[in-house]
Write a protein that holds these residues in place. Structure first.
Motif, PDB file in Angstrom:
ATOM      1  N   ARG A 291       7.853  -4.829  -2.910  1.00 49.29           N
ATOM      2  CA  ARG A 291       8.672  -5.771  -3.834  1.00 49.29           C
ATOM      3  C   ARG A 291      10.112  -5.579  -3.597  1.00 49.29           C
ATOM      4  O   ARG A 291      11.124  -6.592  -3.582  1.00 49.29           O
ATOM      5  N   LEU A 292      10.657  -4.257  -3.802  1.00 51.21           N
ATOM      6  CA  LEU A 292      11.944  -3.905  -3.521  1.00 51.21           C
ATOM      7  C   LEU A 292      12.505  -4.229  -2.298  1.00 51.21           C
ATOM      8  O   LEU A 292      13.671  -4.726  -2.228  1.00 51.21           O
ATOM      9  N   TRP A 293      11.738  -4.111  -1.121  1.00 47.00           N
ATOM     10  CA  TRP A 293      12.318  -4.326   0.262  1.00 47.00           C
ATOM     11  C   TRP A 293      12.302  -5.877   0.252  1.00 47.00           C
ATOM     12  O   TRP A 293      13.384  -6.365   0.865  1.00 47.00           O
ATOM     13  N   ARG A 294      11.355  -6.458  -0.375  1.00 49.98           N
ATOM     14  CA  ARG A 294      11.374  -8.045  -0.445  1.00 49.98           C
ATOM     15  C   ARG A 294      12.452  -8.662  -1.421  1.00 49.98           C
ATOM     16  O   ARG A 294      13.039  -9.729  -0.942  1.00 49.98           O
ATOM     17  N   ASP A 295      12.725  -7.833  -2.052  1.00 44.94           N
ATOM     18  CA  ASP A 295      13.938  -8.077  -2.980  1.00 44.94           C
ATOM     19  C   ASP A 295      15.379  -8.237  -2.190  1.00 44.94           C
ATOM     20  O   ASP A 295      16.400  -8.998  -2.561  1.00 44.94           O
ATOM     21  N   LEU A 296      15.155  -7.187  -1.258  1.00 45.97           N
ATOM     22  CA  LEU A 296      16.482  -7.028  -0.308  1.00 45.97           C
ATOM     23  C   LEU A 296      16.716  -8.024   0.734  1.00 45.97           C
ATOM     24  O   LEU A 296      17.651  -8.667   0.825  1.00 45.97           O
ATOM     25  N   PHE A 297      15.477  -7.990   1.578  1.00 47.50           N
ATOM     26  CA  PHE A 297      15.306  -9.025   2.642  1.00 47.50           C
ATOM     27  C   PHE A 297      14.915 -10.452   2.643  1.00 47.50           C
ATOM     28  O   PHE A 297      14.943 -11.197   3.556  1.00 47.50           O
ATOM     29  N   GLY A 298      14.387 -10.497   1.322  1.00 44.03           N
ATOM     30  CA  GLY A 298      13.515 -11.963   1.051  1.00 44.03           C
ATOM     31  C   GLY A 298      12.114 -12.106   1.303  1.00 44.03           C
ATOM     32  O   GLY A 298      11.551 -11.002   1.766  1.00 44.03           O
ATOM     33  N   ASP A 299      11.796 -13.092   1.093  1.00 46.83           N
ATOM     34  CA  ASP A 299      10.298 -13.353   1.281  1.00 46.83           C
ATOM     35  C   ASP A 299       9.629 -13.254   2.416  1.00 46.83           C
ATOM     36  O   ASP A 299       8.396 -13.170   2.800  1.00 46.83           O
ATOM     37  N   ARG A 300      10.576 -13.271   3.389  1.00 49.12           N
ATOM     38  CA  ARG A 300       9.973 -13.191   4.862  1.00 49.12           C
ATOM     39  C   ARG A 300       9.614 -11.847   5.383  1.00 49.12           C
ATOM     40  O   ARG A 300       9.280 -11.749   6.457  1.00 49.12           O
ATOM     41  N   PHE A 301      10.201 -10.928   4.533  1.00 49.79           N
ATOM     42  CA  PHE A 301       9.648  -9.385   4.899  1.00 49.79           C
ATOM     43  C   PHE A 301       8.321  -9.339   4.573  1.00 49.79           C
ATOM     44  O   PHE A 301       7.725  -9.681   3.660  1.00 49.79           O
ATOM     45  N   PRO A 302       7.547  -9.114   5.697  1.00 51.47           N
ATOM     46  CA  PRO A 302       6.087  -9.036   5.579  1.00 51.47           C
ATOM     47  C   PRO A 302       5.286  -8.343   4.720  1.00 51.47           C
ATOM     48  O   PRO A 302       5.702  -7.242   4.394  1.00 51.47           O
ATOM     49  N   GLU A 303       4.135  -8.630   4.168  1.00 48.54           N
ATOM     50  CA  GLU A 303       3.145  -7.836   3.757  1.00 48.54           C
ATOM     51  C   GLU A 303       2.640  -6.787   4.876  1.00 48.54           C
ATOM     52  O   GLU A 303       2.640  -7.011   5.845  1.00 48.54           O
ATOM     53  N   PRO A 304       2.194  -5.581   4.391  1.00 53.94           N
ATOM     54  CA  PRO A 304       1.581  -4.690   5.484  1.00 53.94           C
ATOM     55  C   PRO A 304       0.455  -5.358   5.951  1.00 53.94           C
ATOM     56  O   PRO A 304      -0.553  -5.962   5.173  1.00 53.94           O
ATOM     57  N   PRO A 305       0.420  -5.207   7.244  1.00 48.37           N
ATOM     58  CA  PRO A 305      -0.810  -5.662   8.306  1.00 48.37           C
ATOM     59  C   PRO A 305      -2.258  -5.311   7.572  1.00 48.37           C
ATOM     60  O   PRO A 305      -2.947  -6.359   7.273  1.00 48.37           O
ATOM     61  N   GLU A 306      -2.400  -4.077   7.548  1.00 56.73           N
ATOM     62  CA  GLU A 306      -3.818  -3.574   6.839  1.00 56.73           C
ATOM     63  C   GLU A 306      -3.178  -2.102   6.398  1.00 56.73           C
ATOM     64  O   GLU A 306      -2.508  -1.477   6.889  1.00 56.73           O
ATOM     65  N   ALA A 307      -4.151  -1.678   5.335  1.00 56.60           N
ATOM     66  CA  ALA A 307      -3.817  -0.253   4.846  1.00 56.60           C
ATOM     67  C   ALA A 307      -4.045   0.868   6.090  1.00 56.60           C
ATOM     68  O   ALA A 307      -3.164   1.471   6.008  1.00 56.60           O
ATOM     69  N   SER A 308      -5.188   0.409   6.738  1.00 55.54           N
ATOM     70  CA  SER A 308      -5.267   1.067   7.938  1.00 55.54           C
ATOM     71  C   SER A 308      -4.175   1.427   8.864  1.00 55.54           C
ATOM     72  O   SER A 308      -4.130   2.437   9.452  1.00 55.54           O
ATOM     73  N   SER A 309      -3.662   0.431   9.174  1.00 57.72           N
ATOM     74  CA  SER A 309      -2.673   0.178  10.226  1.00 57.72           C
ATOM     75  C   SER A 309      -1.414   1.084   9.770  1.00 57.72           C
ATOM     76  O   SER A 309      -0.704   1.448  10.661  1.00 57.72           O
ATOM     77  N   SER A 310      -1.143   1.334   8.375  1.00 62.17           N
ATOM     78  CA  SER A 310       0.088   1.967   8.161  1.00 62.17           C
ATOM     79  C   SER A 310       0.210   3.391   8.662  1.00 62.17           C
ATOM     80  O   SER A 310       1.134   4.016   9.011  1.00 62.17           O
ATOM     81  N   SER A 311      -1.222   3.929   9.354  1.00 62.99           N
ATOM     82  CA  SER A 311      -1.078   5.262   9.821  1.00 62.99           C
ATOM     83  C   SER A 311      -0.807   5.238  11.176  1.00 62.99           C
ATOM     84  O   SER A 311      -1.009   6.298  12.070  1.00 62.99           O
ATOM     85  N   ALA A 312      -0.927   4.107  11.961  1.00 59.40           N
ATOM     86  CA  ALA A 312      -0.866   3.967  13.201  1.00 59.40           C
ATOM     87  C   ALA A 312       0.443   4.259  13.904  1.00 59.40           C
ATOM     88  O   ALA A 312       0.524   4.951  14.841  1.00 59.40           O
TER      89      ALA A 312
END
Length: 335
Positions: A291-312
């Motif tokens: 939410r804080l990153w989206r407050d800065l960059f706006g709603d087009r800052f995306p959701e994480p693709p998948e929880a598992s991909s965050s470690s890729a």
């Protein structure tokens, strides 16, 4: 949290100018160049061309909505001694050559201070900048308003940018694009020209910082935090508009592109953004951090693709692991 994958998607899908538009730009610049080369009066004086500005430095971004994106290219011309006392002639001759061409004479084209601007109907314009290597060894462009030559060093600027981007692990150009996105799409620090923003961000990247704060440029969000906080610290020590020399050492400054009011606004906004970036980066709750990153960059800052991909894509280590026996001298830097 860093949300590295989100930054990757955000840059690729939202911030960066698409490859299709870059290809269209290259095609149109080549067509303009060939048309000018074929002009019977100007063509014999043309020695070559090269990209300039954000296109050359790979910091060009998508425009806002239906606004035009623009790109510059330098038209390398042979020196004409008869025009030595009237450098504006070079711009006038380019303008006249476009006016004679069957393709471009019907398109909007106008003489600006340092270029001839050609506007396309579908959200794009190209600035054609006359560039010369004078007999005395100087590399120059033309200031038509003041009818004089201005020194330039495009090779030096490109080398400076490459050096800084290499130190930052290839993340400086991405940070510049993100900051230009904040300026253009989030209406932050309007009035600060790209060349000033690029120079100020690039000058904050140093080999000493990379050595003293291992990992400080490890990925995009970490580089963003490092560079913007360093810029904020530099600006807070300068309440009055500083001189901004051309880092290519052409001898020019970019001072004329700023005034005290614009500078003060930029200084305040960077101070705010540094705090916002720090808060989003250090927030440990994923939802709150996003939410804080989206407050800065706006709603087009995306959701994480998948929880598992965050470690890729590995995130940077703790902010910032300090090598043994080295103590940072600056305040405000988290350990």
């Amino acid at each position: 949290m860093q949300h590295v994958n989100c930054f990757t998607s955000f840059l690729r899908d939202v911030v960066n100018l698409s490859q299709a538009k870059l290809d269209l730009l290259s095609y149109r610049v080549e067509a303009i160049y060939q048309a000018l080369k074929n002009d019977p009066e100007l063509g014999p004086l043309i020695l070559g061309k090269k990209p300039q500005g954000s296109w050359a430095q790979r910091t060009i971004i998508n425009p806002v909505g239906d606004k035009e994106f623009d790109a510059d290219f330098m038209l390398h011309l042979q020196e004409v001694l008869d025009w030595a006392s009237n450098p504006a002639t070079y711009i006038d001759k380019i303008y006249a050559a476009l006016h004679r061409n069957s393709t471009y004479k019907g398109m909007p084209h106008t003489r600006k201070c340092r270029c001839v601007q050609l506007t396309y109907a579908n959200s794009m314009h190209v600035d054609i900048v006359p560039y010369l290597c004078l007999a005395d060894g100087r590399e120059v462009i033309v200031n038509r308003d003041e009818n004089r030559f201005e020194p330039t060093n495009p090779v030096g600027f490109t080398a400076w940018m490459k050096e800084k981007d290499d130190i930052a692990g290839g993340n400086l150009r991405k940070v510049i694009r993100l900051m230009k996105y904040l300026r253009d799409h989030r209406n932050s620090f309007t009035g600060t020209r790209s060349i000033i923003l690029t120079t100020l961000l690039g000058e904050r990247v140093t080999q000493a910082t990379a050595l003293l704060e291992t990992g400080c440029y490890a990925n995009v969000p970490t580089a963003l935090l490092t560079i913007v906080e360093d810029l904020d610290e530099w600006l807070q020590g300068r309440p009055y508009k500083p001189s901004i020399p051309d880092p290519s050492q052409s001898g020019l400054t970019f001072d004329h592109r700023w005034n005290q009011a614009t500078y003060a606004y930029f200084r305040d906004r960077i101070h705010t953004h540094a705090r916002e970036i720090r808060a989003a980066y250090e927030e440990t709750d994923p939802t709150t951090s996003l939410r804080l990153w989206r407050d800065l960059f706006g709603d087009r800052f995306p959701e994480p693709p998948e929880a598992s991909s965050s470690s890729a894509t590995p995130a940077a280590g703790p902010k910032f692991p300090v090598p043994p026996l080295i103590t940072p001298t600056r305040t405000g830097r988290a350990g």
